[in-house]
Design an enzyme around this catalytic site. Structure first.
Site, PDB file in Angstrom:
ATOM      1  CG  ASP A  45      -1.846   1.153   1.295  1.00  0.00           C
ATOM      2  OD1 ASP A  45      -2.944   1.020   0.708  1.00  0.00           O
ATOM      3  OD2 ASP A  45      -1.512   2.203   1.873  1.00  0.00           O
ATOM      4  CE1 TYR A  50       0.076   7.760   2.629  1.00  0.00           C
ATOM      5  CE2 TYR A  50       0.613   5.507   2.075  1.00  0.00           C
ATOM      6  CZ  TYR A  50      -0.252   6.427   2.617  1.00  0.00           C
ATOM      7  OH  TYR A  50      -1.444   6.000   3.158  1.00  0.00           O
ATOM      8  CE  LYS A  75      -4.032   4.422   0.538  1.00  0.00           C
ATOM      9  NZ  LYS A  75      -2.597   4.373   0.902  1.00  0.00           N
ATOM     10  CG  HIS A 108      -5.015   9.393   0.094  1.00  0.00           C
ATOM     11  ND1 HIS A 108      -3.660   9.455  -0.035  1.00  0.00           N
ATOM     12  CD2 HIS A 108      -5.231   8.961   1.361  1.00  0.00           C
ATOM     13  CE1 HIS A 108      -3.078   9.075   1.092  1.00  0.00           C
ATOM     14  NE2 HIS A 108      -4.008   8.774   1.950  1.00  0.00           N
TER      15      HIS A 108
HETATM   16  N1  NAP Z   1      -5.824   5.881   3.597  1.00  0.00           N
HETATM   17  C1  NAP Z   1      -5.375   6.675   4.548  1.00  0.00           C
HETATM   18  O1  NAP Z   1      -5.856   7.820   4.718  1.00  0.00           O
HETATM   19  C2  NAP Z   1      -4.278   6.199   5.446  1.00  0.00           C
HETATM   20  C3  NAP Z   1      -3.969   6.909   6.621  1.00  0.00           C
HETATM   21  C4  NAP Z   1      -2.960   6.401   7.441  1.00  0.00           C
HETATM   22  C5  NAP Z   1      -2.273   5.231   7.089  1.00  0.00           C
HETATM   23  N2  NAP Z   1      -2.574   4.598   5.913  1.00  0.00           N
HETATM   24  C6  NAP Z   1      -1.881   3.339   5.510  1.00  0.00           C
HETATM   25  O2  NAP Z   1      -1.967   2.414   6.583  1.00  0.00           O
HETATM   26  C7  NAP Z   1      -0.665   1.928   6.889  1.00  0.00           C
HETATM   27  C8  NAP Z   1      -0.571   1.499   8.331  1.00  0.00           C
HETATM   28  O3  NAP Z   1      -0.977   2.524   9.203  1.00  0.00           O
HETATM   29  P1  NAP Z   1       0.009   3.215  10.264  1.00  0.00           P
HETATM   30  O4  NAP Z   1       1.413   3.089   9.811  1.00  0.00           O
HETATM   31  O5  NAP Z   1      -0.549   4.568  10.508  1.00  0.00           O
HETATM   32  O6  NAP Z   1      -0.267   2.410  11.600  1.00  0.00           O
HETATM   33  P2  NAP Z   1      -0.022   0.908  12.147  1.00  0.00           P
HETATM   34  O7  NAP Z   1       0.358   0.010  11.023  1.00  0.00           O
HETATM   35  O8  NAP Z   1      -1.206   0.604  12.975  1.00  0.00           O
HETATM   36  O9  NAP Z   1       1.190   1.113  13.143  1.00  0.00           O
HETATM   37  C9  NAP Z   1       2.490   1.320  12.705  1.00  0.00           C
HETATM   38  C10 NAP Z   1       3.366   1.530  13.927  1.00  0.00           C
HETATM   39  O10 NAP Z   1       3.306   0.365  14.767  1.00  0.00           O
HETATM   40  C11 NAP Z   1       4.619  -0.162  14.936  1.00  0.00           C
HETATM   41  N3  NAP Z   1       4.469  -1.632  14.868  1.00  0.00           N
HETATM   42  C12 NAP Z   1       4.247  -2.380  13.764  1.00  0.00           C
HETATM   43  N4  NAP Z   1       4.140  -3.679  14.093  1.00  0.00           N
HETATM   44  C13 NAP Z   1       4.302  -3.756  15.426  1.00  0.00           C
HETATM   45  C14 NAP Z   1       4.278  -4.827  16.341  1.00  0.00           C
HETATM   46  N5  NAP Z   1       4.071  -6.092  15.940  1.00  0.00           N
HETATM   47  N6  NAP Z   1       4.490  -4.544  17.667  1.00  0.00           N
HETATM   48  C15 NAP Z   1       4.687  -3.279  18.071  1.00  0.00           C
HETATM   49  N7  NAP Z   1       4.680  -2.220  17.243  1.00  0.00           N
HETATM   50  C16 NAP Z   1       4.496  -2.459  15.936  1.00  0.00           C
HETATM   51  C17 NAP Z   1       5.465   0.412  13.831  1.00  0.00           C
HETATM   52  O11 NAP Z   1       6.794   0.595  14.260  1.00  0.00           O
HETATM   53  P3  NAP Z   1       8.069  -0.060  13.491  1.00  0.00           P
HETATM   54  O12 NAP Z   1       8.030   0.401  12.064  1.00  0.00           O
HETATM   55  O13 NAP Z   1       9.221   0.488  14.268  1.00  0.00           O
HETATM   56  O14 NAP Z   1       7.905  -1.554  13.646  1.00  0.00           O
HETATM   57  C18 NAP Z   1       4.782   1.769  13.584  1.00  0.00           C
HETATM   58  O15 NAP Z   1       5.272   2.724  14.513  1.00  0.00           O
HETATM   59  C19 NAP Z   1       0.249   3.098   6.501  1.00  0.00           C
HETATM   60  O16 NAP Z   1       1.593   2.705   6.375  1.00  0.00           O
HETATM   61  C20 NAP Z   1      -0.399   3.530   5.208  1.00  0.00           C
HETATM   62  O17 NAP Z   1       0.014   2.664   4.154  1.00  0.00           O
HETATM   63  C21 NAP Z   1      -3.573   5.052   5.109  1.00  0.00           C
END
Ligand code: NAP
Length: 278
Positions: A45, A50, A75, A108
Site C-alpha cells: 500500500d 507518501y 492513491k 485517498h
Molecule cells: N488511507 C489513509 O488515509 C491512510 C492513513 C494512514 C495510514 N494509511 C496506511 O496504513 C498503513 C498502516 O498505518 P500506520 O502506519 O498509521 O499504523 P499501524 O500500522 O497501525 O502502526 C504502525 C506503527 O506500529 C509499529 N508496529 C508495527 N508492528 C508492530 C508490532 N508487531 N508490535 C509493536 N509495534 C508495531 C510500527 O513501528 P516499526 O516500524 O518500528 O515496527 C509503527 O510505529 C500506513 O503505512 C499507510 O500505508 C492510510
C-alpha cells in the site's frame, strides 16, 4: 502458511493482509519494503502523498518476486481530483513505480469542499476500462460519499480503506460496506502510537494463544473480514504481523476487543466528512 484471499466485487482477488508503506522513504524505505516482500507480503500500500512510489517500485524489482504475484495499491491525492488531472496522476504514479498497471487505485480522501471526487471516480472508472488499473476503490469515504459516486456512475468501489483499530472499530461503516459488497481495508490497523497492546482483552488473548498483542489485534481484523495493512520497518515485526493465520480468537474474545471502541477513539482528530487532505 499461505495468506488467505478475498474476492472483490469486480472478481479480482486481494490477500487478507497487506503492508503499509508510510512513511518509508529513501534507501531505508527501499530496504524495509523489500524485506516485507521477501517476508511474504504480497499486497503493498502506497500513495502519491507518501512520496515513496519510486522506492516501492525499486523494492519490488529488487525483491525478485514476480510482478504478477504482487498486488500494488496507490492513491490519488486531493489536488488531482479533476478528470484530466486524475488521468495524468495515475500515469505519473505508474512512471514512478516503473509499472504498466496498478492493481488497486483509491481516491485517498473525498475532499468534499473541493467537490470533485465524483469526477475523480469517473476517471478511475475509465482507467479501469483501459486496463491501467485493475481494481478501483476509495479511502475515507462516508456512506454519503459512497452513495453519491455509486448513484452517479453505477460503479461500486471494490474497496474503502478506512481508519479501523480496536479503539475505532467502525461498526457502522462495516455494515454499510456489507450492504454494498465493498471490502473494508483498515489503515492504522494496530492503532499506531496508541496501540492498545496492554488492554485486558488483547493481553489476555495473547497470553492464552501464546502470541503477541499485535498479532491478536491483526487476527481480530482478519476475523472482522477487514484487510489490515500494518506498517513496520522492522523485519522481525513484519514477519510477526503476517503470522496471524495459524490461530483463532473465540467469538467472545473478538467481541471484547471490538468493545474497546470509544467515541474519541479516532486517531485522526478531524471529521472525515469534512477533512481536507493536504
Ligand atoms: N488511507 C489513509 O488515509 C491512510 C492513513 C494512514 C495510514 N494509511 C496506511 O496504513 C498503513 C498502516 O498505518 P500506520 O502506519 O498509521 O499504523 P499501524 O500500522 O497501525 O502502526 C504502525 C506503527 O506500529 C509499529 N508496529 C508495527 N508492528 C508492530 C508490532 N508487531 N508490535 C509493536 N509495534 C508495531 C510500527 O513501528 P516499526 O516500524 O518500528 O515496527 C509503527 O510505529 C500506513 O503505512 C499507510 O500505508 C492510510
Amino acid at each position: 502458511m499461505a495468506i488467505p484471499t478475498h474476492t472483490l466485487n469486480d472478481g479480482n482477488v486481494l490477500p487478507a493482509i497487506g503492508f503499509g508503506t508510510y512513511p518509508l522513504r529513501g534507501d531505508d524505505g527501499v530496504a524495509a519494503v523489500r524485506s516485507a516482500i521477501e517476508n511474504g507480503y504480497r499486497l503493498i500500500d502506497t500513495a502519491v502523498n507518501y512520496e515513496n512510489e519510486t522506492e516501492v517500485g525499486e523494492a519490488i524489482r529488487r525483491s525478485g518476486v514476480a510482478r504478477d504475484d504482487l498486488v500494488v495499491t496507490s492513491k490519488l491525492p486531493g489536488r488531482h481530483h479533476g478528470y484530466d488531472d486524475a488521468i495524468a496522476s495515475v500515469h505519473a504514479s505508474l512512471e514512478r513505480l516503473g509499472l504498466d498497471r496498478l492493481d488497486l487505485h483509491l481516491i485517498h480522501w473525498p475532499n468534499p469542499s473541493v467537490g470533485q471526487y465524483v469526477e475523480a471516480w469517473h476517471a478511475l472508472v475509465d482507467l479501469q476500462k483501459q486496463g491501467l488499473v485493475r481494481s478501483i476503490g476509495v479511502s475515507n469515504f462516508s456512506p454519503e460519499h459512497l452513495e453519491t459516486i455509486i448513484d452517479d456512475t453505477g460503479v461500486t468501489p471494490a474497496v474503502n480503506q478506512i481508519e479501523l483499530h480496536p479503539y475505532f472499530p467502525q461498526s457502522v461503516m462495516r455494515d454499510v460496506h456489507e450492504k454494498y459488497g465493498i471490502r473494508t481495508e483498515s489503515w492504522s490497523p494496530l492503532g499506531k502510537r496508541q496501540a492498545p497492546f496492554s488492554e485486558p482483552p488483547v493481553a489476555q488473548a495473547a497470553e492464552r494463544l501464546g502470541v503477541t498483542p499485535g498479532q491478536v489485534i491483526l487476527r481480530w481484523q482478519v476475523q472482522l473480514g477487514s484487510i489490515p495493512i500494518p506498517k513496520s520497518a522492522t523485519p522481525e515485526r513484519q514477519r510477526q504481523n503476517l503470522d496471524v493465520f495459524g490461530f483463532e480468537l473465540t467469538a467472545d474474545e473478538a467481541a471484547a476487543i471490538t468493545a474497546l471502541g470509544r467515541p474519541d477513539g479516532r486517531l485522526f482528530g478531524g471529521d472525515p466528512d469534512t477533512h481536507e487532505e493536504m
